[in-house]
Write an enzyme that holds these catalytic residues in place. Sequence first.
Site, PDB file in Angstrom:
ATOM      1  N   THR A 114       5.747  -7.715  36.209  1.00 59.24           N
ATOM      2  CA  THR A 114       6.359  -6.415  36.487  1.00 59.24           C
ATOM      3  C   THR A 114       5.698  -5.874  37.744  1.00 59.24           C
ATOM      4  OG1 THR A 114       6.568  -6.134  34.111  1.00 59.24           O
ATOM      5  CG2 THR A 114       6.964  -4.200  35.448  1.00 59.24           C
TER       6      THR A 114
ATOM      7  N   LYS B 110       0.564 -13.748  31.181  1.00 62.83           N
ATOM      8  CA  LYS B 110       1.520 -12.704  30.795  1.00 62.83           C
ATOM      9  C   LYS B 110       2.756 -13.380  30.205  1.00 62.83           C
ATOM     10  CE  LYS B 110       2.782  -8.147  32.292  1.00 62.83           C
ATOM     11  NZ  LYS B 110       2.918  -7.180  33.338  1.00 62.83           N
TER      12      LYS B 110
ATOM     13  N   GLU C 208      -7.864  -4.299  25.632  1.00 58.76           N
ATOM     14  CA  GLU C 208      -7.042  -3.666  26.664  1.00 58.76           C
ATOM     15  C   GLU C 208      -6.324  -2.491  26.015  1.00 58.76           C
ATOM     16  OE1 GLU C 208      -4.290  -6.693  28.041  1.00 58.76           O
ATOM     17  OE2 GLU C 208      -3.504  -7.037  26.036  1.00 58.76           O
TER      18      GLU C 208
HETATM   19  C1  LIG Z   1      -0.521  -6.013  27.543  1.00 59.58           C
HETATM   20  C2  LIG Z   1      -0.779  -5.719  28.990  1.00 59.58           C
HETATM   21  N1  LIG Z   1      -2.037  -5.782  29.448  1.00 59.58           N
HETATM   22  C3  LIG Z   1      -2.314  -5.519  30.741  1.00 59.58           C
HETATM   23  C4  LIG Z   1      -1.310  -5.161  31.636  1.00 59.58           C
HETATM   24  C5  LIG Z   1      -1.655  -4.876  33.068  1.00 59.58           C
HETATM   25  O1  LIG Z   1      -1.171  -5.903  33.902  1.00 59.58           O
HETATM   26  P1  LIG Z   1      -0.847  -5.688  35.440  1.00 59.58           P
HETATM   27  O2  LIG Z   1      -2.047  -5.053  36.080  1.00 59.58           O
HETATM   28  O3  LIG Z   1      -0.612  -7.058  35.939  1.00 59.58           O
HETATM   29  O4  LIG Z   1       0.352  -4.799  35.548  1.00 59.58           O
HETATM   30  C6  LIG Z   1       0.006  -5.098  31.185  1.00 59.58           C
HETATM   31  C7  LIG Z   1       1.076  -4.738  32.098  1.00 59.58           C
HETATM   32  O5  LIG Z   1       2.235  -4.688  31.764  1.00 59.58           O
HETATM   33  C8  LIG Z   1       0.286  -5.391  29.833  1.00 59.58           C
HETATM   34  O6  LIG Z   1       1.532  -5.337  29.352  1.00 59.58           O
END
Ligand SMILES: Cc1ncc(COP(=O)(O)O)c(C=O)c1O
Length: 273
Positions: free
Chosen positions: A30, A142, A175
């Site tokens: 995203t 992801k 997280e």
């Molecule tokens: C579960 C989760 N952790 C961490 C993140 C942060 O990821 P990013 O910095 O790549 O947007 C996201 C972002 O959508 C997420 O869904």
Amino acid sequence: MIRQLINGASEAPLSILDRGLHYGDGLFETMLVANSKIIHLVDHLYRLRDGCRRLNISTPSSETLVSECALLLGDVKEGVIKIIVTRGDATRGYRYADNQVANRILILYPPVHYAEQNWRCGITLRVCQTRLGSNRQLAGIKHLNRLEQVMARAEWNDDDIAEGIMLDAAGNVIEATMSNVFMVENEQLMTPDLSECGVAGIMRKNVIDSAQTLQIPLKIENIPLQRLVCADEVFICNSIIGIWPVIAIAKQGFELGPITSKLMNLLKVLPSA
Ligand SMILES: Cc1ncc(COP(=O)(O)O)c(C=O)c1O
């Protein structure tokens, strides 16, 4: 307005046999679009490629993805692009064929308008009951299996709570539902170790790099909830929001502290006035 491209075509259907739909067998990114630019594009493409390698999914070329993003964007200046790559279409059963061809789904969403005070004054977090399962094979990437986050996000409806902290089975902070977590303790920046679970966020990586630039000492290790709650500063981050300082976790209050401010300034995450 939402725009889409499926395997490069705006009108193409997605097969009901797609393995992303059946098994969550795929990955996503995203990405923030600001001033006609996709922010941290190279990092996103790198993580996507790395995820494809780890799951043995055929990787669409970066050139293809970049040109499809440009096509999708056209003259749109602000928004969010989501790239989904699935292993491709299924026969029945979990087994996949050696010659699977991945499906690519690109979606352009309008910009998200969060309250400016989230950046300027900070946000309140809750601690979710839903725990994250541990699995080294999937940690960091992801992938499309996000039921834990769906269950956790369903735990609250109060709009005054911006995010929910998620713990592993041992009670360590991993997280938040859609973001990564940092804390400051005695001028030391800390973020949870993600080798068992969690998404290794692109913004997390940028915060880590920025800490190095600013010579802020950083530790990556297990952080029990009790330690987070006693921190001097806490903030969360992701690619869309940048950084939001945390001013409360449940009933525990925090200051918007100097290290969070320095990182926010360097990463230019404050919304323009
Ligand atoms: C579960 C989760 N952790 C961490 C993140 C942060 O990821 P990013 O910095 O790549 O947007 C996201 C972002 O959508 C997420 O869904």
